[in-house]
Enzyme design. Structure first.
Site, PDB file in Angstrom:
ATOM      1  N   ARG A 155      89.933 115.443  41.758  1.00  0.00           N
ATOM      2  CA  ARG A 155      89.854 114.010  41.457  1.00  0.00           C
ATOM      3  C   ARG A 155      88.582 113.831  40.622  1.00  0.00           C
ATOM      4  NH1 ARG A 155      90.953 114.490  47.032  1.00  0.00           N
ATOM      5  NH2 ARG A 155      92.963 113.599  47.611  1.00  0.00           N
ATOM      6  N   LYS A 198      88.017 113.219  49.449  1.00  0.00           N
ATOM      7  CA  LYS A 198      88.283 111.910  50.035  1.00  0.00           C
ATOM      8  C   LYS A 198      87.939 111.892  51.518  1.00  0.00           C
ATOM      9  CE  LYS A 198      92.144 109.243  48.179  1.00  0.00           C
ATOM     10  NZ  LYS A 198      93.610 109.167  48.185  1.00  0.00           N
ATOM     11  N   HIS A 222      93.664 111.612  36.369  1.00  0.00           N
ATOM     12  CA  HIS A 222      94.479 111.945  37.546  1.00  0.00           C
ATOM     13  C   HIS A 222      95.749 112.708  37.141  1.00  0.00           C
ATOM     14  CE1 HIS A 222      94.590 111.503  41.867  1.00  0.00           C
ATOM     15  NE2 HIS A 222      95.893 111.343  41.788  1.00  0.00           N
ATOM     16  N   ARG A 282      95.294 116.298  37.505  1.00  0.00           N
ATOM     17  CA  ARG A 282      95.485 116.744  38.886  1.00  0.00           C
ATOM     18  C   ARG A 282      96.973 116.997  39.148  1.00  0.00           C
ATOM     19  NH1 ARG A 282      93.080 116.684  43.982  1.00  0.00           N
ATOM     20  NH2 ARG A 282      94.225 115.613  45.626  1.00  0.00           N
ATOM     21  N   HIS A 326      95.185 117.843  50.259  1.00  0.00           N
ATOM     22  CA  HIS A 326      96.103 116.894  50.887  1.00  0.00           C
ATOM     23  C   HIS A 326      96.119 117.139  52.397  1.00  0.00           C
ATOM     24  CE1 HIS A 326      98.604 116.548  46.942  1.00  0.00           C
ATOM     25  NE2 HIS A 326      97.602 115.697  46.955  1.00  0.00           N
ATOM     26  N   TYR A 373     105.636 116.963  44.570  1.00  0.00           N
ATOM     27  CA  TYR A 373     105.641 117.766  43.352  1.00  0.00           C
ATOM     28  C   TYR A 373     106.835 118.708  43.292  1.00  0.00           C
ATOM     29  CZ  TYR A 373     100.901 116.056  42.850  1.00  0.00           C
ATOM     30  OH  TYR A 373      99.815 115.248  42.714  1.00  0.00           O
TER      31      TYR A 373
END
Length: 189
Positions: A40, A68, A131, A134, A157, A166
């Site tokens: 990110r 995050k 993004h 990414r 994640h 994905y």
């Protein structure tokens, strides 16, 4: 944010990187870091020299990413990227930088503007954002044989279903329904 079709093809990645290189070596390294590591932008701008380390065997370089929610993860730094850092930041490789020194001491907004300018100059028809790089990382990794778990760990994640989004894109790219019909009929038509 939907990841459906918000990725770049190899040709588009190369065109974007070419435009970033015209802006400067730092800009090129920022784009390359985003594509290769799947970070990110906030993670990229938070990288400090002290976040890099070698594996126990000393054979590869790893980056501790501060992601995050204060979560940390380890991302392997490809040798090509580390070599480019070495030539760009040569003075820091000979005389080690303070551990707290930022790799790219710039704002998230500046990175976004950099990518926007490269997108416009490269005449990419897509509304590419950092993004997207990414998403591109995840899509290309899965297309080239990475496991879902490897991509999940690399992107940080928490839930595998975030990464599974994905898979749909990758499965569509690899083989669509008409391809199966063609395979079945091609010897007969």
């Amino acid at each position: 944010m939907s990841s459906k079709n918000s990725y770049l093809t190899k040709r588009e990645v190369l065109r974007l990187l070419q435009q970033l290189k015209k802006q400067g070596q730092r800009e090129y390294l920022i784009g390359l870091t985003l594509v290769l590591l799947g970070l990110r932008v906030s993670e990229l701008t938070a990288i400090e020299w002290g976040h890099f380390h070698t594996d126990p065997e000393g054979s590869s370089i790893w980056l501790t990413v501060h992601g995050k929610g204060g979560k940390e993860r380890e991302v392997k730094v490809p040798q090509m990227l580390w070599t480019l850092y070495g030539s760009h930041f040569a003075e820091l490789f000979t005389k080690p930088a303070p551990a707290s020194q930022k790799l790219f001491p710039i704002s998230v907004m500046l990175v976004e503007k950099m990518i926007q300018r490269a997108r416009e100059q490269g005449q990419l028809g897509k509304k590419v954002t950092p993004h997207w790089l990414r998403h591109t990382n995840a899509t290309l990794a899965l297309l080239r044989g990475a496991t879902l778990q490897q991509v999940q760990e690399s992107l940080g994640h928490t839930h595998i279903n975030t990464t599974q989004r994905y898979l749909h894109t990758v499965q569509q790219i690899q083989k669509a329904a008409p391809d199966f019909v063609e395979d079945y009929l091609k010897d007969s038509i």
